[in-house]
Write an enzyme that holds these catalytic residues in place. Sequence first.
Site, PDB file in Angstrom:
ATOM      1  N   SER A 168       2.433  33.121 -19.971  1.00  0.00           N
ATOM      2  CA  SER A 168       1.045  33.057 -18.972  1.00  0.00           C
ATOM      3  C   SER A 168       1.410  33.073 -17.388  1.00  0.00           C
ATOM      4  CB  SER A 168       0.512  31.523 -18.920  1.00  0.00           C
ATOM      5  OG  SER A 168      -0.513  31.224 -18.264  1.00  0.00           O
ATOM      6  N   TYR A 207       1.473  22.963 -20.383  1.00  0.00           N
ATOM      7  CA  TYR A 207       1.136  24.056 -20.805  1.00  0.00           C
ATOM      8  C   TYR A 207       2.164  25.262 -20.323  1.00  0.00           C
ATOM      9  CZ  TYR A 207      -1.138  28.737 -21.318  1.00  0.00           C
ATOM     10  OH  TYR A 207      -1.593  29.986 -21.705  1.00  0.00           O
TER      11      TYR A 207
END
Length: 323
Positions: free
Chosen positions: A131, A155
């Site tokens: 990401s 995350y």
Amino acid sequence: METKILITGSSGFIGFHIAKSELEKGNYVIGVDNLNEYYDVKIKEDRLKILKKYKNFLFFKDDLNNNNFYKKLKKYFSDIDVVIHLAGQAGVRYSITNPETYITNNILAYVKLLEFFKFSKKLRVLLFASSSSVYGEKGEKKSSNSSVDKPISVYSASKISMELISNVYSKIYNINLIGLRFFTVYGPWGRPDMSYFKFLLMNKRKKPLEIYNYGKHQRSFTYIDDVILNLSKIINFYKKKKLKGVSSVFNLGNEKTIKLMDFIRTLEKVTNIKFKKKFVKKQLGDVEKTGANIKLEKNKFNLEFNHDLKEGLIKFYRWFKNY
């Protein structure tokens, strides 16, 4: 020659699109998805219904942390030459309140997948979703070979962990593990928890749009068809080259960074809706600005991005109205 591809998270947004693209090319796709309830399961089931129409698609409703899944998959072990690992727990804000699920569903699930494939003679490449959030607070325009050691959410920390674990497995077992740092992907069949989708849902419910960080966010909005086109180029690169033991991470996003307020204005033009807006403070874990530096990737894979924001939003809104 037919390729046999395992796609984890095949009922997810990107997973569905890449599965459909590969099925249309005549490749054999094995999909696995646990259809969890992080966002509305209906859209996942509707994506799955489309994939199940293809004769060359096999689906497992299963979890990568479930040992029984690998017993079922063993039958196909020596046929799978590409793995596209997109399963995992998404969401920056959710990781603040539910950190453990990111350790289980991102890190541990990935290790189990690697353990299963580590001795494969057939596997050419395993690609996994990272990401743009790994770049942290000041992440704009960083190249994919710059260091990432300042995550601001569990995350993003889980994605960095996956990248580091890949280095280990690649070195020990001589396999190609390629991470892809996606930048704000949008388009038809998208995720209802993403801002562009949420804005239309909020408007439908006659509620004002909650605009975080008082609208100061900037993002590299990347249309789904461009992601799939470039993902295919990267897969083909590693299928053709006789490479072994490569561990790399690449940026996959539109170079153009767009201010959130410009994005909303474009969405208003496309939909002919004047949204009610409620400006709120920045949320914990949110990155203020992302910018995809793809200089290295363009040279290596000849990446191309063909959709501007207006065109992409027109296509998304056309789908949204009919869904």
